[in-house]
Structure formats: C-alpha cells, structure tokens
Design a protein around this motif. Structure first.
Motif, mmCIF file in Angstrom:
data_model
loop_
_atom_site.group_PDB
_atom_site.id
_atom_site.type_symbol
_atom_site.label_atom_id
_atom_site.label_comp_id
_atom_site.label_asym_id
_atom_site.label_seq_id
_atom_site.Cartn_x
_atom_site.Cartn_y
_atom_site.Cartn_z
ATOM 1 N N ASN A 10 3.418 11.582 -8.987
ATOM 2 C CA ASN A 10 3.973 10.724 -10.024
ATOM 3 C C ASN A 10 2.833 9.907 -10.647
ATOM 4 O OD1 ASN A 10 4.952 8.237 -11.181
ATOM 5 N ND2 ASN A 10 6.929 8.631 -10.212
ATOM 6 N N PRO A 11 2.582 10.068 -11.947
ATOM 7 C CA PRO A 11 1.462 9.366 -12.582
ATOM 8 C C PRO A 11 1.519 7.844 -12.426
ATOM 9 C CG PRO A 11 2.362 11.012 -14.060
ATOM 10 C CD PRO A 11 3.283 10.931 -12.885
ATOM 11 N N MET A 12 2.710 7.266 -12.506
ATOM 12 C CA MET A 12 2.840 5.813 -12.352
ATOM 13 C C MET A 12 2.445 5.402 -10.932
ATOM 14 S SD MET A 12 3.776 2.857 -13.555
ATOM 15 C CE MET A 12 5.238 2.174 -14.239
ATOM 16 N N ALA A 13 2.950 6.130 -9.916
ATOM 17 C CA ALA A 13 2.627 5.808 -8.527
ATOM 18 C C ALA A 13 1.124 5.946 -8.284
ATOM 19 C CB ALA A 13 3.408 6.717 -7.581
ATOM 20 N N CYS A 14 0.513 6.956 -8.857
ATOM 21 C CA CYS A 14 -0.933 7.145 -8.702
ATOM 22 C C CYS A 14 -1.707 5.991 -9.343
ATOM 23 C CB CYS A 14 -1.358 8.482 -9.310
ATOM 24 S SG CYS A 14 -0.743 9.897 -8.393
ATOM 25 N N ALA A 15 -1.299 5.567 -10.519
ATOM 26 C CA ALA A 15 -1.976 4.458 -11.209
ATOM 27 C C ALA A 15 -1.844 3.166 -10.411
ATOM 28 C CB ALA A 15 -1.409 4.283 -12.615
ATOM 29 N N VAL A 16 -0.659 2.917 -9.860
ATOM 30 C CA VAL A 16 -0.441 1.723 -9.044
ATOM 31 C C VAL A 16 -1.297 1.783 -7.785
ATOM 32 C CG1 VAL A 16 1.273 0.485 -7.654
ATOM 33 C CG2 VAL A 16 1.848 1.244 -9.967
ATOM 34 N N VAL A 18 -4.183 3.356 -7.331
ATOM 35 C CA VAL A 18 -5.578 3.122 -7.697
ATOM 36 C C VAL A 18 -5.809 1.637 -7.984
ATOM 37 C CG1 VAL A 18 -7.342 3.580 -9.455
ATOM 38 C CG2 VAL A 18 -6.015 5.469 -8.485
ATOM 39 N N ALA A 19 -4.901 1.018 -8.717
ATOM 40 C CA ALA A 19 -5.033 -0.411 -9.027
ATOM 41 C C ALA A 19 -4.988 -1.248 -7.748
ATOM 42 C CB ALA A 19 -3.933 -0.850 -9.987
ATOM 43 N N SER A 20 -4.113 -0.889 -6.817
ATOM 44 C CA SER A 20 -4.023 -1.614 -5.541
ATOM 45 C C SER A 20 -5.322 -1.507 -4.757
ATOM 46 C CB SER A 20 -2.868 -1.073 -4.701
ATOM 47 O OG SER A 20 -1.649 -1.293 -5.349
ATOM 48 N N MET A 21 -5.870 -0.314 -4.710
ATOM 49 C CA MET A 21 -7.138 -0.116 -3.994
ATOM 50 C C MET A 21 -8.255 -0.927 -4.651
ATOM 51 S SD MET A 21 -6.402 1.652 -1.393
ATOM 52 C CE MET A 21 -8.022 1.988 -0.796
ATOM 53 N N ASN A 22 -8.261 -0.981 -5.985
ATOM 54 C CA ASN A 22 -9.278 -1.769 -6.692
ATOM 55 C C ASN A 22 -9.175 -3.249 -6.328
ATOM 56 O OD1 ASN A 22 -10.425 0.446 -7.949
ATOM 57 N ND2 ASN A 22 -9.191 0.223 -9.808
ATOM 58 N N VAL A 23 -7.959 -3.767 -6.238
ATOM 59 C CA VAL A 23 -7.765 -5.172 -5.859
ATOM 60 C C VAL A 23 -8.273 -5.405 -4.441
ATOM 61 C CG1 VAL A 23 -6.026 -6.936 -5.341
ATOM 62 C CG2 VAL A 23 -5.866 -5.611 -7.451
#
Length: 117
Positions: A10-16, A18-23
């Motif tokens: 799911n593209p949304m789940a993947c984006a979230v 990646v953003a979580s890992m960045n934080v």
C-alpha cells in the motif's frame, strides 16, 4: 496460486513507514530512549520497598518485578493519572512514549514513589 496481501505494498502505508523511520533517526529517539531509560530505571531503583524484587529494562521499556501481585499497584497508579500494565502477575510494565521529557518522567516518578513507598 497467486501471492497477495490486503495491505501489502500500500503506497500510503509505505510512505508513513518511511516518514516514521526518518523521525526515529532524525530525532535520535533510540538514543533518547537509552538515556532517559537509564535515568528512569535509576530513579525506580532508589525506591525503598521490600516488595520490589528487581527493576529491569532496556531503554524506556521497563519492568518492576514485585514479590506480590502487581495489579493493585497498577490500579493505584491509574488513579494517580499514570497508565502502566501488570504482566506475568507480579511485574509492573512501564512503556512511556519515546518523545517523553525528563520533566514528565519526574512527574511519573513522583506518583510511583507515592504508590510504592
């Protein structure tokens, strides 16, 4: 057979994700957890109560093992505004958020001291 998953890819789940890992990386949350966890554990170890058998943990994931059932202490802490979980009958488990401040830990420690002293 086909290989599939309801939410896999799911593209949304993947984006979230990646953003979580960045934080986690940018805000050094793992490092903060180790530092604040050591602080929290040391404060818990200062509590003088013979019912406390052991304080153990890793980072901010901390358990206080008691020589009696932990549930009544967890319920008293809830009444003080602090949520925790009894586990394995005799352990109080603390799992504060990685973004908790030292001041907020001090607030929690005051209530834990009140209940366990």
């Amino acid at each position: 057979g086909s290989h599939g998953s309801t939410f896999g890819g799911n593209p949304m789940a993947c984006a979230v994700s990646v953003a979580s890992m960045n934080v986690l990386v940018e805000e050094k949350l793992a490092e903060r957890s180790l530092k604040l966890g050591e602080y929290f554990m040391n404060k818990l170890k200062e509590i003088n109560n013979p019912v406390i058998k052991e304080v153990r943990g890793r980072g901010l994931f901390i358990g206080v093992e008691l020589s009696e059932p932990a549930r009544k202490y967890c319920e008293e802490l809830k009444e003080q505004g602090l949520l925790c979980k009894e586990t394995h009958d005799t352990v109080i488990r603390f799992a504060p958020p990685l973004v908790i401040s030292e001041e907020e830990l001090d607030w929690a420690i005051e209530r834990i001291n009140k209940v366990l002293s």
